[in-house]
Write an enzyme that holds these catalytic residues in place. Structure first.
Site, PDB file in Angstrom:
ATOM      1  N   CYS A 143       0.820  -1.227   0.000  1.00 31.73           N
ATOM      2  CA  CYS A 143       0.000   0.000   0.000  1.00 31.73           C
ATOM      3  C   CYS A 143       0.851   1.273   0.000  1.00 31.73           C
ATOM      4  O   CYS A 143       0.350   2.347  -0.315  1.00 31.73           O
ATOM      5  CB  CYS A 143      -0.940   0.002   1.197  1.00 31.73           C
ATOM      6  SG  CYS A 143      -2.019  -1.430   1.231  1.00 31.73           S
TER       7      CYS A 143
ATOM      8  N   ASN B 161     -10.301  -0.151   0.185  1.00 31.28           N
ATOM      9  CA  ASN B 161      -8.834  -0.128   0.165  1.00 31.28           C
ATOM     10  C   ASN B 161      -8.342  -0.623  -1.199  1.00 31.28           C
ATOM     11  O   ASN B 161      -8.544  -1.788  -1.540  1.00 31.28           O
ATOM     12  CB  ASN B 161      -8.300  -1.027   1.301  1.00 31.28           C
ATOM     13  CG  ASN B 161      -6.780  -1.020   1.391  1.00 31.28           C
ATOM     14  OD1 ASN B 161      -6.105  -0.481   0.524  1.00 31.28           O
ATOM     15  ND2 ASN B 161      -6.261  -1.632   2.441  1.00 31.28           N
TER      16      ASN B 161
ATOM     17  N   HIS C 120      -3.366   6.956   3.504  1.00 27.64           N
ATOM     18  CA  HIS C 120      -3.790   5.690   2.900  1.00 27.64           C
ATOM     19  C   HIS C 120      -5.164   5.324   3.452  1.00 27.64           C
ATOM     20  O   HIS C 120      -5.456   5.553   4.623  1.00 27.64           O
ATOM     21  CB  HIS C 120      -2.771   4.605   3.230  1.00 27.64           C
ATOM     22  CG  HIS C 120      -3.210   3.236   2.816  1.00 27.64           C
ATOM     23  ND1 HIS C 120      -3.658   2.970   1.544  1.00 27.64           N
ATOM     24  CD2 HIS C 120      -3.278   2.064   3.511  1.00 27.64           C
ATOM     25  CE1 HIS C 120      -3.980   1.684   1.472  1.00 27.64           C
ATOM     26  NE2 HIS C 120      -3.764   1.116   2.653  1.00 27.64           N
TER      27      HIS C 120
HETATM   28  N1  COA Z   1     -18.564  -9.585   8.561  1.00 29.06           N
HETATM   29  C1  COA Z   1     -19.032  -9.954   9.773  1.00 29.06           C
HETATM   30  N2  COA Z   1     -18.241 -10.338  10.782  1.00 29.06           N
HETATM   31  C2  COA Z   1     -16.925 -10.352  10.560  1.00 29.06           C
HETATM   32  C3  COA Z   1     -16.374  -9.999   9.328  1.00 29.06           C
HETATM   33  C4  COA Z   1     -17.256  -9.599   8.305  1.00 29.06           C
HETATM   34  N3  COA Z   1     -16.822  -9.223   7.089  1.00 29.06           N
HETATM   35  N4  COA Z   1     -15.032 -10.118   9.405  1.00 29.06           N
HETATM   36  C5  COA Z   1     -14.745 -10.530  10.641  1.00 29.06           C
HETATM   37  N5  COA Z   1     -15.897 -10.691  11.341  1.00 29.06           N
HETATM   38  C6  COA Z   1     -16.053 -11.141  12.713  1.00 29.06           C
HETATM   39  C7  COA Z   1     -14.863 -11.911  13.220  1.00 29.06           C
HETATM   40  O1  COA Z   1     -14.970 -13.259  12.845  1.00 29.06           O
HETATM   41  C8  COA Z   1     -14.998 -11.731  14.723  1.00 29.06           C
HETATM   42  O2  COA Z   1     -15.943 -12.634  15.194  1.00 29.06           O
HETATM   43  P1  COA Z   1     -15.771 -13.327  16.638  1.00 29.06           P
HETATM   44  O3  COA Z   1     -15.726 -12.206  17.625  1.00 29.06           O
HETATM   45  O4  COA Z   1     -16.978 -14.180  16.739  1.00 29.06           O
HETATM   46  O5  COA Z   1     -14.478 -14.083  16.541  1.00 29.06           O
HETATM   47  C9  COA Z   1     -15.593 -10.317  14.854  1.00 29.06           C
HETATM   48  O6  COA Z   1     -16.148 -10.000  13.571  1.00 29.06           O
HETATM   49  C10 COA Z   1     -14.605  -9.260  15.239  1.00 29.06           C
HETATM   50  O7  COA Z   1     -13.477  -9.402  14.449  1.00 29.06           O
HETATM   51  P2  COA Z   1     -12.235  -8.493  14.678  1.00 29.06           P
HETATM   52  O8  COA Z   1     -11.120  -8.972  13.822  1.00 29.06           O
HETATM   53  O9  COA Z   1     -11.973  -8.308  16.145  1.00 29.06           O
HETATM   54  O10 COA Z   1     -12.771  -7.086  14.118  1.00 29.06           O
HETATM   55  P3  COA Z   1     -12.036  -5.715  14.122  1.00 29.06           P
HETATM   56  O11 COA Z   1     -12.875  -4.701  14.753  1.00 29.06           O
HETATM   57  O12 COA Z   1     -10.607  -5.843  14.582  1.00 29.06           O
HETATM   58  O13 COA Z   1     -11.976  -5.374  12.573  1.00 29.06           O
HETATM   59  C11 COA Z   1     -10.642  -5.433  10.589  1.00 29.06           C
HETATM   60  C12 COA Z   1     -11.337  -6.254  11.662  1.00 29.06           C
HETATM   61  C13 COA Z   1     -10.003  -6.380   9.590  1.00 29.06           C
HETATM   62  C14 COA Z   1     -11.650  -4.548   9.906  1.00 29.06           C
HETATM   63  C15 COA Z   1      -9.561  -4.553  11.276  1.00 29.06           C
HETATM   64  O14 COA Z   1      -8.747  -5.334  12.108  1.00 29.06           O
HETATM   65  C16 COA Z   1      -8.707  -3.848  10.265  1.00 29.06           C
HETATM   66  O15 COA Z   1      -9.165  -3.000   9.535  1.00 29.06           O
HETATM   67  N6  COA Z   1      -7.400  -4.121  10.248  1.00 29.06           N
HETATM   68  C17 COA Z   1      -6.525  -3.530   9.294  1.00 29.06           C
HETATM   69  C18 COA Z   1      -6.709  -4.213   7.983  1.00 29.06           C
HETATM   70  C19 COA Z   1      -6.069  -3.472   6.863  1.00 29.06           C
HETATM   71  O16 COA Z   1      -6.215  -2.300   6.787  1.00 29.06           O
HETATM   72  N7  COA Z   1      -5.325  -4.166   6.004  1.00 29.06           N
HETATM   73  C20 COA Z   1      -4.666  -3.589   4.915  1.00 29.06           C
HETATM   74  C21 COA Z   1      -3.598  -2.719   5.448  1.00 29.06           C
HETATM   75  S1  COA Z   1      -2.842  -1.752   4.313  1.00 29.06           S
END
Ligand code: COA
Length: 325
Positions: A112, A282, A252
């Site tokens: 990214c 993204n 970003h």
């Molecule tokens: N829809 C519904 N539920 C979802 C889901 C979706 N698309 N994706 C994950 N979940 C669930 C998970 O399974 C988890 O369930 P559980 O509590 O029963 O285990 C719950 O939602 C919470 O997941 P969690 O990972 O704690 O959510 P979060 O608030 O941390 O958000 C991201 C997850 C991926 C959105 C967040 O961590 C993020 O944005 N990270 C950076 C990712 C990124 O930017 N990557 C590219 C970088 S350049």
């Protein structure tokens, strides 16, 4: 002489994939995606289009806006993790598409952060007279690189291309400061495991869907906020400025909560922050040049403005740049 962003352009495919469409594909909801990421919809490239085709469209727009002909370019840099092929580079295909030849064209892979890395390389090439006008693009066809059965990643990404044309200039426009960095020790936290020399394509890698994005979301999130804020503050210090001197902040676009946490740490108001994640999700290396182009078109970024660019991605890689537009 300074480095000037002479012109910008973007290409976003027409096809819109909304969160409601995704509800029909995986176990997710519009509410979850919106509240956890800020994304409402993303663009998906048609099957006949590859990354270089989108760059070519964006490049034509940028050239037109600057009243330039393709022949006025003498270097092409494309930042991408979704190249048309392993080789030749996507930049070489763009060169061909624009009817050009006989000057350097190459890709940069810094996930990214690739566009920012590309601009820094272009700056060096211009200052050393290795090139006179460089086309730098960040472009991705992420829809071909995600596992559409994995709700944790497939909801996050989209397709598109952004382009900037850079040259040396005698006016006030310049890159006032920048920093760029990587920490390869954290590479496993955001990775496409297969398709390279470590794990070449095989029936097994395909069955296990190892040619797609694998991510430790929470670790990515924490590192993104930490290093984006750190690099933004450093770039401001190096430019002899404070957060109050910035007219516009272009980060970003990975997650609205990453952006909100970063601007809170650095003290940048949301009104000065460009947000495109709601519309485009993204698009990895393409988010920053697309957001720049949107800001120019919307009249939010004008000549003489001070803009802070800030990025973070796989590697991990990150960086920041203060530009007098
Ligand atoms: N829809 C519904 N539920 C979802 C889901 C979706 N698309 N994706 C994950 N979940 C669930 C998970 O399974 C988890 O369930 P559980 O509590 O029963 O285990 C719950 O939602 C919470 O997941 P969690 O990972 O704690 O959510 P979060 O608030 O941390 O958000 C991201 C997850 C991926 C959105 C967040 O961590 C993020 O944005 N990270 C950076 C990712 C990124 O930017 N990557 C590219 C970088 S350049």
């Amino acid at each position: 002489m300074g480095i000037k962003f002479v012109s910008t352009g973007r290409y976003l495919p027409d096809k819109v994939l909304t969160n409601f469409d995704l509800e029909k594909m995986v176990d997710t909801s519009d509410e979850w995606i919106r509240t956890r990421t800020g994304i409402k919809e993303r663009r998906i490239a048609p099957s006949e289009m590859a990354t270089s085709d989108m760059v070519t469209e964006a490049a034509r727009i940028a050239l037109d806006r600057a009243n330039l002909k393709p022949e006025d370019i003498d270097c092409i840099i494309v930042a991408t993790v979704t190249p048309d092929n392993a080789y030749p580079s996507t930049a070489c295909w763009v060169q061909k598409n624009l009817g050009l030849k006989h000057f350097p064209a190459f890709d940069i892979e810094a996930a990214c952060s690739g566009f920012l890395y590309g601009v820094i390389v272009a700056k060096s090439l211009l200052e050393s007279k290795a090139a006179t006008r460089v086309l730098v693009s960040g472009a991705e066809t992420m829809s071909r690189a995600v596992n559409w059965e994995d709700r944790e990643t497939c909801v996050l990404f989209g397709d598109g291309a952004g382009v900037a044309i850079l040259e040396l200039s005698n006016d006030e426009s310049d890159i006032l400061s920048y920093n760029w960095a990587a920490d390869g020790n954290l590479g496993e936290l955001l990775i496409q495991p297969a398709g390279g020399s470590r794990l070449p394509p095989s029936h097994e890698t395909i069955d296990k869907k190892l040619h797609s994005v694998f991510m430790q979301g929470a670790d990515v999130f924490k590192n993104a906020v930490r290093w984006m804020a750190d690099s933004a503050e450093r770039a401001l210090r190096d430019a002899g400025m404070t957060k109050d001197d910035i007219d516009l902040y272009i980060p970003h676009q990975a997650n609205i909560r990453i952006i909100e946490s970063t601007i809170k740490r650095v003290g940048i108001p949301k009104e000065k922050t460009v947000i495109t994640i709601d519309r485009f999700a993204n698009i990895s290396a393409a988010t920053v040049p697309i957001a720049i182009d949107c800001a120019v078109e919307e009249g939010r970024l004008k000549r003489g403005d001070i803009v802070l660019l800030n990025t973070f991605g796989g590697g991990f890689t990150w960086g920041a740049m203060v530009v007098k537009w």
